[in-house]
Design a protein around this motif. Structure first.
Motif, short mmCIF file in Angstrom:
data_model
loop_
_atom_site.label_atom_id
_atom_site.label_comp_id
_atom_site.label_asym_id
_atom_site.label_seq_id
_atom_site.Cartn_x
_atom_site.Cartn_y
_atom_site.Cartn_z
N ARG A 81 0.83 -1.21 0.00
CA ARG A 81 0.00 0.00 0.00
C ARG A 81 0.87 1.26 0.00
O ARG A 81 0.58 2.22 -0.72
CB ARG A 81 -0.93 0.00 1.21
N ALA A 82 1.91 1.24 0.81
CA ALA A 82 2.82 2.39 0.85
C ALA A 82 3.49 2.58 -0.51
O ALA A 82 3.60 3.71 -1.00
CB ALA A 82 3.87 2.20 1.94
N GLU A 83 3.89 1.48 -1.12
CA GLU A 83 4.52 1.56 -2.45
C GLU A 83 3.53 2.07 -3.49
O GLU A 83 3.88 2.91 -4.32
CB GLU A 83 5.04 0.17 -2.85
N SER A 84 2.28 1.59 -3.43
CA SER A 84 1.29 2.07 -4.40
C SER A 84 0.99 3.55 -4.18
O SER A 84 0.81 4.30 -5.14
CB SER A 84 0.00 1.24 -4.31
N ASN A 85 0.96 3.99 -2.92
CA ASN A 85 0.75 5.42 -2.64
C ASN A 85 1.92 6.25 -3.18
O ASN A 85 1.72 7.31 -3.77
CB ASN A 85 0.60 5.66 -1.14
N ARG A 86 3.14 5.74 -3.01
CA ARG A 86 4.32 6.44 -3.50
C ARG A 86 4.29 6.52 -5.03
O ARG A 86 4.52 7.58 -5.61
CB ARG A 86 5.59 5.73 -3.04
#
Length: 182
Positions: A81-86
């Motif tokens: 999720r953090a990677e997709s947000n980034r």
């Protein structure tokens, strides 16, 4: 007396011969059960107990592995999720940069088109003024001759007057003077 003999033979404190034989047979059956039946039953019970303990240990290990996998899954999901947000934020920034680049490019193209249009208008204005400088003296002399009814001379004589008029027209003083006359 017969009652006394019978009463003497049935003393409940003294064991009867049948009782002793039954007791010996019970002891033999108990020894046979103890030696032949009880060890396999105990062995089967021990194996069953070990199997149950092993299954319990395996279920404990499986539960621990499941909890570890669940925690790892939650951690990887949070990372994803953090990677997709980034990535989404980077895409937004990149999209905004591209949009700004295209706006700037469009703005410069508009500026170029406007500048070329202004240049073209200035060139056309110069051409029109040049054409007017050559055509107006002759036309104005012809028109004035017709109005007056006689020949006023050649167009080259009136060229200075026309040049002064066109100079005033170029500076905008004629429009101001025309506006005051109204």
């Amino acid at each position: 007396m017969s009652r006394e003999v019978l009463a003497e033979g049935n003393n409940f404190l003294l064991p009867n011969g049948t009782f002793v034989v039954e007791l010996i047979i019970f002891a033999i059956v108990l020894a046979v059960v103890w030696k032949l039946v009880l060890p396999p039953v105990q062995k089967a019970m021990r194996e069953r107990q070990e199997l149950l303990q092993r299954q319990h240990d395996e279920s404990q290990q499986a539960a621990e592995k499941f909890e570890a996998a669940k925690a790892k899954y939650a951690e990887e999901l949070a990372e994803a999720r953090a990677e997709s947000n980034r990535i989404r934020d980077e895409a937004r920034v990149e999209g905004q940069r591209i949009l700004d680049e295209y706006r700037n490019q469009a703005q410069s193209e508009i500026s170029d088109v406007l500048r070329r249009g202004e240049d073209e208008l200035a060139k056309q204005r110069e051409r029109v003024l040049a054409e007017l400088r050559t055509a107006i003296p002759e036309l104005s002399t012809t028109l004035a001759s017709r109005v007056v009814g006689r020949d006023l001379g050649t167009a080259s004589v009136n060229q200075g007057t026309v040049e002064a008029f066109l100079a005033e027209l170029g500076s905008g003083r004629v429009e101001k003077a025309a506006g005051k006359g109204e």
